[in-house]
Design an enzyme around this catalytic site. Structure first.
Site, short mmCIF file in Angstrom:
data_model
loop_
_atom_site.label_atom_id
_atom_site.label_comp_id
_atom_site.label_asym_id
_atom_site.label_seq_id
_atom_site.Cartn_x
_atom_site.Cartn_y
_atom_site.Cartn_z
CG ASP A 145 1.89 -87.78 -20.78
OD1 ASP A 145 2.41 -86.88 -20.94
OD2 ASP A 145 3.86 -87.92 -20.08
CG ASN B 141 2.13 -83.27 -21.02
OD1 ASN B 141 2.20 -84.16 -20.81
ND2 ASN B 141 1.29 -82.07 -21.24
CG ASP C 290 1.54 -84.41 -17.31
OD1 ASP C 290 1.23 -85.50 -18.29
OD2 ASP C 290 0.19 -84.32 -17.61
CG ASP D 6 -1.14 -85.79 -23.29
OD1 ASP D 6 -1.09 -86.37 -24.53
OD2 ASP D 6 -0.39 -85.05 -23.59
CG ASP E 151 -18.65 -91.15 -20.59
OD1 ASP E 151 -20.02 -91.01 -20.32
OD2 ASP E 151 -17.83 -92.06 -20.72
CG ASP F 217 -20.77 -92.30 -15.96
OD1 ASP F 217 -20.60 -92.98 -16.47
OD2 ASP F 217 -21.69 -91.88 -15.16
CD GLU G 226 -22.08 -97.90 -17.67
OE1 GLU G 226 -21.03 -98.69 -16.39
OE2 GLU G 226 -22.87 -97.10 -16.25
CG HIS H 64 -13.46 -97.10 -17.24
ND1 HIS H 64 -14.78 -97.34 -18.31
CD2 HIS H 64 -14.11 -96.34 -16.99
CE1 HIS H 64 -16.05 -96.46 -18.11
NE2 HIS H 64 -15.13 -95.79 -16.83
CG ASP H 65 -16.64 -98.57 -15.22
OD1 ASP H 65 -15.37 -97.66 -14.40
OD2 ASP H 65 -16.74 -97.90 -15.48
C1 NOJ Z 1 -20.03 -95.36 -14.57
C2 NOJ Z 1 -18.16 -95.01 -15.18
O1 NOJ Z 1 -17.85 -96.37 -16.00
C3 NOJ Z 1 -17.07 -95.28 -13.91
O2 NOJ Z 1 -16.14 -94.98 -14.33
C4 NOJ Z 1 -17.93 -94.26 -13.52
O3 NOJ Z 1 -17.01 -94.33 -12.01
C5 NOJ Z 1 -19.38 -94.12 -12.58
N1 NOJ Z 1 -20.81 -94.34 -13.91
C6 NOJ Z 1 -19.66 -92.98 -12.08
O4 NOJ Z 1 -20.11 -92.10 -13.10
#
Ligand code: NOJ
Length: 584
Positions: free
Chosen positions: A63, A65, A67, A71, A140, A242, A304, A366-367
């Site tokens: 980050d 700035n 907040d 960013d 993405d 995605d 993905e 991140h999932d």
């Molecule tokens: C896959 C992404 O990696 C995930 O974070 C997102 O919630 C879903 N697709 C829906 O876009």
């Protein structure tokens, strides 16, 4: 949280502004001309085959700035760190304007920057600073759905006769209050949402606020390629696509088959056969490849692609290598248990059964819970992470890594439902605590908030582990995970066999040690051995069938306690130890 969660579980069963960028005939003609010149000449030893691609979750990286939200200027300020790590490209999860229901995966304008992340000028500066350091920027691209606040959807929802009505999936219910069928959202419950304005339902594979686009409408495709061209013209190196296996749904609208049991949201399990990985998607991938091929510089398409098996993965490269260059292989990295046989079999498949295309391995994103939670034993987590990094960087794969992996960041899920930021965690609590745990702020140093922000309210709390697990600490420690990553990445770049040699699995009946050889003509071969157990192991190799008779190896890298120098007659490996040696 289910530590073994692999997202999205269901997939495994297996703008007004944009309109002005829509494809024109001139764009297409220019593309065709450029394509004939560039594509053929540039595909041989392209950058992405050897690349280390680093996924950044911009909200959580740095980050600038104060907040509390990461960013673009924050990323730019850390670009030298990435250079030093050896990264060749960064993939930014979505930074477009968005209501942020799904933290950017709900896009309301494909050709802008969300003010939370900065401005278009900040973006251009990031791309330019990265370029100076030979680092590419990958965006993405979310093609399956938009935000419900995207002007396309707002128009579409307004009336049945609106010209954008058919840009989304509108259907009648089965009866009053009853959705058209039993299809489910990957984020729980029905995938249909009722809209009283027109007494119809719209389909959403993900959140209610993420209506699916109708890819059977050619206008959707043309508009999306307009968005894609906008970023390609800006100089991005390509896209991570995605959720592409969910672009199409079966037009019959039949119910999906119900399977035994219920999912983590308490819904019946269904088979996904009418809503995932439909064959129609391949033409769209070829069309998109045509668009990106029209631009010079070997732009890359990464998918993905959570798929049920290697045969399905191979299809995503295209029968004529004309779809994605790098559909992600989720079969190796998400085995979620340290089983040598399974790793060997999956590596063998991705090496040999994808039609000579380039494998892309990934262990974290991140999932999903981070590696510590899916592979750690609580005692040897760092050793295990060294070993998994070795599989990622020392096989033939294009390597996709997630921010924080290099320092061994831990999954830190929320402990109270009121702290949950990811809506998945609120729907699924307590079985499914959502994805906040793998999205916590990057741990840069031991100062307050780990150096992530100068403010005192990071959007997700900085885990306590930051005091010892942070970049500044690990830079100082020669034996740190961070230094292992740096050395491995450098070795992969500089050693000709590790850079581009073929891979041969060794000792293929061993149930404790995974090993392989990398060989490139005219160069010394490299042997790699990983101990998958918590006990020391001693192994030997006979490589005479591969034309290697000398048994002495020069150590290139090893974990403390491994043999050095090594003879192929006896290599000692400590628990979860790694040995990498070059044949003499
Ligand atoms: C896959 C992404 O990696 C995930 O974070 C997102 O919630 C879903 N697709 C829906 O876009």
């Amino acid at each position: 949280m289910n530590p073994k969660r692999t997202f999205p579980a269901a997939l495994l069963v297996l703008s007004m502004a944009a309109a002005s960028h829509a494809t024109t005939a001139a764009d297409k003609a220019a593309g065709d001309k450029a394509r004939s010149k560039t594509a053929a000449a540039e595909t041989r030893d392209v950058w992405w085959k050897h690349a280390v691609i680093y996924e950044i979750y911009p909200r959580s990286f740095q980050d600038a700035n104060g907040d509390g939200i990461g960013d673009l200027n924050g990323i730019t300020s850390r670009i030298d760190y990435l250079k030093e790590l050896g990264v060749n490209a960064i993939w930014l999860t979505p930074i477009y304007p968005s209501p942020q229901v799904d933290f950017g995966y709900d896009i309301s304008n494909y050709v802008g920057i969300d003010p939370a992340y900065g401005t278009m000028a900040d973006f251009d500066r990031l791309v330019a600073e990265a370029k100076k350091r030979d680092i590419r920027v990958i965006m993405d691209m979310v093609m399956n759905h938009t935000s419900d606040k995207h002007p396309w959807f707002i128009e579409s929802e307004s009336s049945k006769s609106n010209p954008k009505r058919d840009w989304y999936m509108w259907k009648n219910g089965k009866g009053p209050g009853e959705p058209p069928n039993n299809w489910q959202s990957a984020f729980g419950h029905s995938a249909w949402q009722y809209s009283p304005k027109t007494d119809q339902w719209y389909y959403h594979k993900f959140y209610i606020q993420q209506p699916d686009l109708n890819w059977r409408n050619p206008k959707v495709e043309q508009a999306m390629w307009g968005n894609v061209r906008f970023w390609l013209k800006k100089g991005v190196a390509g896209f991570r696509l995605d959720a592409v296996p969910t672009l199409f749904e079966d037009p019959s609208l039949k119910d999906e088959k119900i399977l035994p049991g219920t999912n983590k949201y308490g819904d019946p399990n269904i088979d996904g056969s009418l809503t995932e990985n439909l064959p129609e998607v391949h033409k769209v991938m070829r069309d998109l490849r045509d668009v990106t091929n029209g631009f010079p510089g070997n732009r890359v398409l990464i998918g993905e692609t959570y798929l049920p098996n290697i045969q399905e993965l191979q299809k995503w490269y295209g029968a004529n290598h004309d779809e994605l260059q790098l559909p992600m292989d989720m079969q190796v990295g998400f085995i979620n248990k340290l089983d040598v046989n399974e790793f060997r079999q999956r590596i063998d498949e991705v090496e040999h059964d994808i039609g000579g295309n380039q494998p892309m391995l990934v262990f974290d994103n991140h999932d999903n819970p981070r590696m510590d939670m899916r592979y750690g034993d609580g005692k040897h987590n760092v050793d295990i992470q060294r070993m998994l990094a070795t599989i990622l960087f020392a096989t033939r794969s294009t390597a996709l890594m997630y921010y924080g992996d290099e320092i061994g960041m831990k999954t830190t899920p929320p402990t109270r439902i009121e702290d949950v930021k990811d809506p998945v965690g609120r729907t699924g609590w307590p079985n499914e605590k959502g994805r906040d745990g793998e999205r916590t702020p990057m741990q840069w140093d031991g100062s307050p908030e780990a150096g992530f922000t100068t403010g005192d309210k990071p959007w997700l709390p900085v885990p306590d582990t930051y005091k010892t697990v942070n970049v500044a600490e690990e830079v100082r420690d020669d034996d740190s995970l961070l230094n292992w990553y740096k050395q491995l990445i450098q070795l992969r770049r500089d050693n000709p066999s590790l850079h581009s040699g073929k891979l041969t699995l060794l000792n293929t009946t061993d149930t404790k040690v995974l090993s392989w050889l990398r060989q490139t003509p005219g160069q010394p071969a490299v042997v790699v051995a990983c101990n998958f157990t918590a006990e020391p192991q001693k192994i030997s190799f006979d490589l005479s069938h591969l034309g290697i008779t000398n048994k002495q190896a020069k150590t290139l890298m090893k974990t403390p306690g491994s043999s050095d120098p090594a003879s192929l007659d006896a290599i000692n490996l400590p628990p979860f130890g790694v040995y990498i040696g070059q044949m003499q």
